[in-house]
Design an enzyme around this catalytic site. Structure first.
Site, short mmCIF file in Angstrom:
data_model
loop_
_atom_site.label_atom_id
_atom_site.label_comp_id
_atom_site.label_asym_id
_atom_site.label_seq_id
_atom_site.Cartn_x
_atom_site.Cartn_y
_atom_site.Cartn_z
N ASP A 67 44.29 -8.02 72.83
CA ASP A 67 44.67 -6.68 72.42
C ASP A 67 43.88 -5.61 73.15
O ASP A 67 42.89 -5.89 73.84
CB ASP A 67 44.51 -6.52 70.90
CG ASP A 67 43.19 -7.11 70.39
OD1 ASP A 67 42.27 -7.31 71.19
OD2 ASP A 67 43.10 -7.39 69.18
N ASP A 138 40.34 -8.37 56.60
CA ASP A 138 41.60 -8.43 55.87
C ASP A 138 42.51 -9.56 56.35
O ASP A 138 43.68 -9.62 56.00
CB ASP A 138 42.34 -7.08 56.00
CG ASP A 138 42.61 -6.70 57.45
OD1 ASP A 138 42.32 -7.51 58.36
OD2 ASP A 138 43.12 -5.59 57.69
N HIS A 140 43.31 -10.17 59.57
CA HIS A 140 44.10 -9.94 60.79
C HIS A 140 43.59 -10.78 61.95
O HIS A 140 42.40 -11.10 62.03
CB HIS A 140 44.19 -8.45 61.14
CG HIS A 140 42.97 -7.80 61.71
ND1 HIS A 140 42.25 -6.84 61.06
CD2 HIS A 140 42.34 -7.97 62.90
CE1 HIS A 140 41.25 -6.43 61.81
NE2 HIS A 140 41.27 -7.10 62.94
N GLU A 145 47.84 -6.66 61.75
CA GLU A 145 47.37 -6.29 60.42
C GLU A 145 48.24 -6.96 59.34
O GLU A 145 49.36 -7.40 59.62
CB GLU A 145 47.44 -4.77 60.25
CG GLU A 145 46.53 -3.99 61.19
CD GLU A 145 45.06 -4.02 60.76
OE1 GLU A 145 44.64 -4.99 60.09
OE2 GLU A 145 44.34 -3.07 61.10
C1 GLP Z 1 39.01 -6.52 66.00
C2 GLP Z 1 39.68 -7.43 67.02
C3 GLP Z 1 39.88 -8.81 66.46
C4 GLP Z 1 38.58 -9.32 65.86
C5 GLP Z 1 38.15 -8.41 64.74
C6 GLP Z 1 36.88 -8.88 64.05
O1 GLP Z 1 39.88 -6.01 65.06
N1 GLP Z 1 40.95 -6.88 67.44
O2 GLP Z 1 40.32 -9.68 67.50
O3 GLP Z 1 38.74 -10.63 65.39
O4 GLP Z 1 37.92 -7.13 65.31
O5 GLP Z 1 35.78 -8.37 64.72
P1 GLP Z 1 34.29 -8.87 64.52
O6 GLP Z 1 34.20 -10.17 65.23
O7 GLP Z 1 33.46 -7.82 65.20
O8 GLP Z 1 34.06 -8.99 63.08
#
Ligand code: GLP
Length: 266
Positions: A67, A138, A140, A145
């Site tokens: 993404d 959440d 995702h 989402e």
């Molecule tokens: C973002 C990314 C996800 C990732 C999430 C969790 O939303 N788009 O791919 O899994 O963050 O991030 P973190 O690993 O910093 O908790």
């Protein structure tokens, strides 16, 4: 689907790195699906170490990130292109032209075209061999989402308030977090041949319990991985703390046949 509880993020990340290294040694032009966020950072550090110390060769590997934020160019410090360059690509000798991330600089009618182009690039690379995932608090995956179609393809999404707050730490001000992103769809992710989902800390415990032991529902997008035959959840004790069957997952792991073990385990 396999659930592996490691004592800490470092050992879970070493295990993920060992699995990726085994794939890259067997298939030097492997197609890797990559993720951003804090979670995969130790994994990337371990792969960089293996590249330097053991000559793990990424020169033919092709990569696709999940993404990107809309509105952020590749030089923006919070863009995922910048994140990947500084935390991984610049240190492993990968061919930069073979590292793909959706463009954050598209607008209007060009957005669907960029999404279709990204899907076509993945297809023409032969599909993703191994996809790394983190998970949002959440549930995702990528930026899909809750409420995302479980069959979705790469497209524009609007972030929830909670995800914007969770990710605000990467920006100078919470208001700077974009509202819109491009993300691989859940259908796109599900076509990856192997999935490794990493989750660390108690803030991920509810999302993990829902994904692994709850119903398959778009309310917890990661729960669709119950339908993926080659998925491993690599979690630490904190992220495992709300699982009801954790004793069973440990029992399964401890009684694995020797041939199923991967060098670098635990
Ligand atoms: C973002 C990314 C996800 C990732 C999430 C969790 O939303 N788009 O791919 O899994 O963050 O991030 P973190 O690993 O910093 O908790």
């Amino acid at each position: 689907m396999e659930l592996i509880i490691s004592p800490d993020p470092a050992s879970a990340s070493r295990r993920a790195a060992a699995l990726i290294a085994a794939l890259v040694r067997e298939k030097p032009d492997a197609v890797l699906g990559l993720a951003t966020g804090s979670t995969p950072l130790r994994l990337y550090q371990e792969l960089i170490r293996m590249h330097r110390a053991e000559g793990l060769d990424f020169s033919k590997v092709r990569t696709f990130n999940l993404d990107e934020y809309l509105g952020l160019g590749p030089e923006h410090p919070a863009s995922y292109r910048h994140f990947m360059r500084t935390n991984f690509f610049d240190h492993i000798g990968v061919d930069p032209t073979q590292t793909h991330i959706p463009s954050g600089l598209v607008n209007g009618h060009v957005v669907p075209a960029e999404c279709a182009r990204y899907e076509e690039l993945i297809r023409s690379a032969g599909g993703i061999d191994l996809q790394i995932l983190g998970i949002g608090s959440d549930g995702h995956i990528g930026f899909n989402e809750p409420g995302s179609s479980l069959a979705s393809r790469t497209r524009i999404k609007t972030l929830t308030k909670r995800t914007r707050e969770d990710n605000a730490r990467f920006f100078s001000s919470p208001d700077d977090v974009p509202h819109h992103v491009l993300t691989m769809g859940i259908g796109t992710i599900m076509e990856s041949r192997t999935v490794l989902l990493l989750a660390f800390g108690e803030s991920k415990a509810s999302a993990i319990a829902g994904a692994v032991e709850g119903p398959i529902t778009s309310s917890n997008p990661a729960s669709i991985l119950q339908m993926h035959q080659e998925t491993k959840f690599l979690v630490d004790e904190g992220a495992a703390s709300k699982l009801e069957r954790s004793d069973y997952y440990r029992w399964v792991y401890d009684n694995k046949p020797a041939w199923q073990r991967v060098e670098g385990d635990r």
